[in-house]
Motif scaffolding. Structure first.
Motif, PDB file in Angstrom:
ATOM      1  N   LEU A  93      49.593  29.088 -22.297  1.00  0.00           N
ATOM      2  CA  LEU A  93      49.682  29.924 -21.093  1.00  0.00           C
ATOM      3  C   LEU A  93      50.940  30.810 -21.088  1.00  0.00           C
ATOM      4  N   ALA A  94      52.045  30.224 -21.522  1.00  0.00           N
ATOM      5  CA  ALA A  94      53.308  30.982 -21.469  1.00  0.00           C
ATOM      6  C   ALA A  94      53.300  32.177 -22.412  1.00  0.00           C
ATOM      7  N   GLU A  95      52.335  32.208 -23.342  1.00  0.00           N
ATOM      8  CA  GLU A  95      52.287  33.332 -24.290  1.00  0.00           C
ATOM      9  C   GLU A  95      51.635  34.570 -23.684  1.00  0.00           C
ATOM     10  N   TRP A  96      50.970  34.401 -22.546  1.00  0.00           N
ATOM     11  CA  TRP A  96      50.291  35.588 -22.008  1.00  0.00           C
ATOM     12  C   TRP A  96      50.384  35.736 -20.490  1.00  0.00           C
ATOM     13  N   PHE A  97      50.598  34.669 -19.751  1.00  0.00           N
ATOM     14  CA  PHE A  97      50.609  34.782 -18.293  1.00  0.00           C
ATOM     15  C   PHE A  97      52.017  35.156 -17.841  1.00  0.00           C
ATOM     16  N   PRO A  98      52.171  36.235 -17.077  1.00  0.00           N
ATOM     17  CA  PRO A  98      53.524  36.702 -16.745  1.00  0.00           C
ATOM     18  C   PRO A  98      54.291  35.684 -15.912  1.00  0.00           C
ATOM     19  N   GLY A  99      55.562  35.600 -16.181  1.00  0.00           N
ATOM     20  CA  GLY A  99      56.438  34.769 -15.361  1.00  0.00           C
ATOM     21  C   GLY A  99      56.296  33.282 -15.570  1.00  0.00           C
ATOM     22  N   VAL A 100      55.551  32.870 -16.605  1.00  0.00           N
ATOM     23  CA  VAL A 100      55.466  31.441 -16.917  1.00  0.00           C
ATOM     24  C   VAL A 100      56.576  31.122 -17.909  1.00  0.00           C
ATOM     25  N   GLU A 101      57.497  30.306 -17.468  1.00  0.00           N
ATOM     26  CA  GLU A 101      58.654  30.011 -18.319  1.00  0.00           C
ATOM     27  C   GLU A 101      58.425  28.799 -19.193  1.00  0.00           C
ATOM     28  N   CYS A 102      57.564  27.887 -18.740  1.00  0.00           N
ATOM     29  CA  CYS A 102      57.347  26.669 -19.503  1.00  0.00           C
ATOM     30  C   CYS A 102      55.968  26.122 -19.167  1.00  0.00           C
ATOM     31  N   CYS A 103      55.246  25.681 -20.176  1.00  0.00           N
ATOM     32  CA  CYS A 103      53.918  25.091 -19.964  1.00  0.00           C
ATOM     33  C   CYS A 103      53.807  23.858 -20.869  1.00  0.00           C
ATOM     34  N   ARG A 104      53.604  22.710 -20.245  1.00  0.00           N
ATOM     35  CA  ARG A 104      53.572  21.453 -20.999  1.00  0.00           C
ATOM     36  C   ARG A 104      52.265  20.725 -20.701  1.00  0.00           C
ATOM     37  N   LEU A 105      51.514  20.402 -21.747  1.00  0.00           N
ATOM     38  CA  LEU A 105      50.251  19.686 -21.545  1.00  0.00           C
ATOM     39  C   LEU A 105      50.534  18.246 -21.151  1.00  0.00           C
ATOM     40  N   GLU A 106      49.780  17.792 -20.148  1.00  0.00           N
ATOM     41  CA  GLU A 106      49.890  16.404 -19.708  1.00  0.00           C
ATOM     42  C   GLU A 106      48.483  15.857 -19.527  1.00  0.00           C
ATOM     43  N   GLU A 107      48.368  14.592 -19.282  1.00  0.00           N
ATOM     44  CA  GLU A 107      47.063  13.973 -19.061  1.00  0.00           C
ATOM     45  C   GLU A 107      46.303  14.733 -17.965  1.00  0.00           C
ATOM     46  N   GLY A 108      45.147  15.269 -18.297  1.00  0.00           N
ATOM     47  CA  GLY A 108      44.298  15.918 -17.301  1.00  0.00           C
ATOM     48  C   GLY A 108      44.655  17.362 -16.981  1.00  0.00           C
ATOM     49  N   GLY A 109      45.722  17.869 -17.544  1.00  0.00           N
ATOM     50  CA  GLY A 109      46.066  19.246 -17.205  1.00  0.00           C
ATOM     51  C   GLY A 109      47.360  19.702 -17.856  1.00  0.00           C
ATOM     52  N   ARG A 110      48.062  20.551 -17.147  1.00  0.00           N
ATOM     53  CA  ARG A 110      49.314  21.086 -17.689  1.00  0.00           C
ATOM     54  C   ARG A 110      50.326  21.252 -16.553  1.00  0.00           C
ATOM     55  N   ARG A 111      51.585  21.133 -16.888  1.00  0.00           N
ATOM     56  CA  ARG A 111      52.649  21.324 -15.910  1.00  0.00           C
ATOM     57  C   ARG A 111      53.321  22.653 -16.234  1.00  0.00           C
ATOM     58  N   VAL A 112      53.390  23.512 -15.223  1.00  0.00           N
ATOM     59  CA  VAL A 112      53.811  24.897 -15.430  1.00  0.00           C
ATOM     60  C   VAL A 112      55.039  25.182 -14.576  1.00  0.00           C
ATOM     61  N   THR A 113      56.044  25.768 -15.178  1.00  0.00           N
ATOM     62  CA  THR A 113      57.216  26.231 -14.420  1.00  0.00           C
ATOM     63  C   THR A 113      57.215  27.751 -14.436  1.00  0.00           C
ATOM     64  N   ILE A 114      57.314  28.348 -13.243  1.00  0.00           N
ATOM     65  CA  ILE A 114      57.266  29.811 -13.180  1.00  0.00           C
ATOM     66  C   ILE A 114      58.645  30.373 -12.847  1.00  0.00           C
TER      67      ILE A 114
END
Lengths: 132, 516
Positions: free
Chosen positions: A30-51
């Motif tokens: 996600l961080a490679e294309w979605f603007p303003g995403v500083e960090c994206c970490r995969l977790e069980e069932g989804g992902r944790r995103v810091t904007i």
């Protein structure tokens, strides 16, 4: 203003659907294309995103279907009481593709903001391939 | 040759009649009044849109909304759009914008837009040397939250003050309808913030700081942009003793009897009445859950009192900046322009805020140009219609630069003779909105003492509706003559003129990125 809104944006990308999907359909990229995403970490069932504003969101992956090239996810924390984002990448048959990004959200205003951000990210992907 | 200096002062949502020089009796505005006495006061200046982002984009580009493409709030002005600041910078001017920019959406959690991004990063010189032609940006808006410079400063320097301000958005990210003060009026709050921490004084302080960094031989253009008197109406409580709301007369535009209000509104196109009864909100910035029919006379008084205090604080802040310019010995070479991006209903017709309502409350703005005294331009009052689209060409004229081809206005006339000679005969204002299924389009021409609005088809109108007001006979615009047969010929002529004069290059429609 309505409580809920459903907003759809579409972007033509001059690249094969498989290639576009390999980027935007990968929940970990996600961080490679979605603007303003500083960090994206995969977790069980989804992902944790810091904007960029410092907000941290957990996004539950609802659908990940490479055959249809459809990704759906739901933000389950933050400002929204309801959220569903749907990303489809359609093959246009001429070496190009059409990316559709839809957001259903309560409150309605967040649907606009999120769909706008997603569309601008997809437009940037298109520009990497020589799009407008 | 002495340096040239240009101070463009804008306020946000300030009515024409809030300045003393324009007949206002509530707020004391001696500084703006003094500029008017020494310079040129325009009695019929109109914005090309009655909401912030399109109107500000017009000021910056010198283009109509149909050309720059910012047709409603939430549509960002493209980063590469032409800019008068860029033109002036190219001619060697130092350039700054201090205060409210709003060419880009505020609601921007991803910090996609430069205004928010540089505020968050705490920088005032944008990457690349300039943004929209401004080499220096220190930005603010109506409150103490968000990413802009003022909010970040307050959060850092005076965190205890943040909660003193009105919460502009509620928990649902809607514009708050919470009422406060003595009357429970919407968007009103008793704000115990120290006056010196309030954004009006901050804008003046930061402007002075920018000017202090300039040398005497530099040309400069500074846009000082106050966020007030736009709602929320939460000026520092320490200043509220200036105006006792209980003694504020009701505005002449406020029909006191409900039956009278409702008769007036029901004779106008549908969106007027629908909003009054709370059935339709066409503008995000009006609180969605507030019903205008609930507005009381005392609430109108309190809003007007608070608005007047905010106008006085702006006038005093402007006075401080002009005094600093004087201390530097620059006054003789400094042009000062004062205006607002659009007006405020402020009780007219029993309504507050703004929206698709093309009447003087929203369309008639204060405009004063005090040319640099050394040029000896005679003071004047201009009655001919002019637009904010004419500001950018005026700035070029002041700088002695040829007006670029992308600008669609003309340099402001110096007096009515000049206006006649250069055919300042009409001014055009548009409204376009498409938000959550509500679509509305208004096209307005003001000329020959009439305001004529033709409606396009949308979700509320079928395209046959309109408004026509005779400003001489009906200055409060209470009697809609659109369907009056005795006005039919005039109406048809004005609509034909509106179509013939319609300006704008027909920009590609840009998507809405946020509600505001």
């Amino acid at each position: 203003m309505p409580r809920r809104a459903s907003v759809r944006r579409q972007v033509r990308i001059p690249a094969p659907a498989e290639e576009v999907w390999a980027l935007v359909g990968d929940p970990g990229r996600l961080a490679e294309w979605f603007p303003g995403v500083e960090c994206c970490r995969l977790e069980e069932g989804g992902r944790r995103v810091t904007i960029a504003s410092g907000l941290e969101l957990f996004e539950e992956i609802v659908t990940l279907d490479p055959l249809q090239r459809r990704l759906q996810y739901r933000v389950v924390s933050g400002l929204m009481s309801e959220h569903l984002a749907t990303l489809d990448v359609l093959d246009l048959g001429n070496g190009g593709s059409l990316a559709l990004y839809s957001v259903d959200a309560v409150p309605a205003t967040m649907a606009l903001v999120l769909a706008g951000a997603g569309a601008s990210g997809l437009e940037a992907v298109g520009r990497r391939y020589g799009g407008p | 040759m002495m340096a040239r200096r240009i101070l463009l002062v804008t306020t946000d949502q300030q009515r024409y009649d809030t300045l003393g020089c324009n007949g206002g009796e509530l707020a004391r505005t001696p500084v703006a009044d003094g500029l008017a006495r020494a310079g040129i006061r325009y009695e019929r200046a109109q914005p090309q849109s009655v909401v912030c982002m399109p109107s500000r984009s017009t000021i910056l580009t010198g283009q109509y909304p149909a050309t720059h493409g910012v047709y409603m709030n939430g549509v960002p002005l493209p980063a590469g759009a032409p800019s008068v600041a860029d033109v002036l910078r190219g001619a060697g001017y130092r350039t700054a914008l201090v205060g409210k920019a709003h060419f880009e959406p505020f609601l921007d959690p991803f910090l996609r837009f430069v205004e928010n991004a540089i505020g968050r990063r705490g920088i005032t010189e944008p990457p690349g040397g300039a943004h929209r032609g401004f080499e220096h940006l220190e930005l603010a808006t109506h409150g103490a939250v968000g990413s802009l410079h003022y909010a970040r400063w307050l959060q850092r320097a005076h965190p205890e003050a943040v909660a003193m301000f009105y919460p502009v958005l509620d928990a649902s990210v809607e514009v708050n309808d919470y009422g406060g003060g003595d009357t429970g009026a919407p968007q009103v709050k008793v704000n115990t913030v120290e006056r010196g921490w309030y954004h009006t004084d901050w804008v003046a302080d930061r402007t002075i700081s920018f000017l202090d960094g300039l040398s005497d031989d530099e040309d400069w253009f500074c846009w000082m942009s106050f966020p007030d008197p736009h709602h929320p109406w939460d000026p520092p409580q320490s200043e509220m003793c200036r105006v006792d709301w209980r003694e504020v007369p009701l505005p002449v535009g406020y029909p006191e009897r409900a039956e009278e209000r409702e008769a007036i509104l029901s004779a106008k196109p549908r969106q007027w009445w629908l909003w009054y009864e709370g059935a339709l909100v066409a503008n995000y910035e009006a609180p969605a859950s507030w019903v205008p029919a609930s507005l009381t006379a005392d609430q109108v008084r309190e809003v007007n009192a608070r608005n007047a205090v905010e106008c006085e604080l702006i006038d005093e802040a402007l006075g401080r900046v002009l005094a600093r310019i004087g201390e530097r010995g620059w006054s003789e070479q400094t042009d000062v322009l004062f205006t607002s991006d659009h007006g405020e209903l402020q009780g007219d017709f029993g309504l507050l805020f703004k929206g698709p309502y093309h009447v003087d409350a929203l369309m008639r703005v204060p405009l004063v140009w005090r040319p640099a005294p050394e040029r000896r331009v005679p003071p004047a009052v201009v009655t001919a219609p002019v637009g904010l689209v004419d500001l950018a060409p005026t700035l070029c004229r002041i700088a002695g630069i040829e007006v670029p081809g992308f600008m669609e206005g003309s340099a402001l006339p110096l007096d009515d003779d000049d206006a006649r000679a250069r055919h300042f005969e009409e001014v055009l204002t548009d409204w376009d909105s498409e938000l959550f299924g509500v679509e509305m389009h208004l096209r307005t021409i003001t000329r020959d003492g009439y305001v004529c609005t033709s409606y396009g088809s949308g979700s509320v109108h079928d395209g046959s509706e309109g408004e026509l007001y005779d400003l001489a006979e009906d200055p409060l615009q209470r009697r809609n003559c659109w369907d009056d047969l005795s006005y039919r010929t005039l109406r048809d002529e004005l609509v034909a003129e509106l179509r013939a004069r319609r300006r704008g290059a027909g920009a590609v429609k840009r998507p809405l990125e946020a509600p505001v």
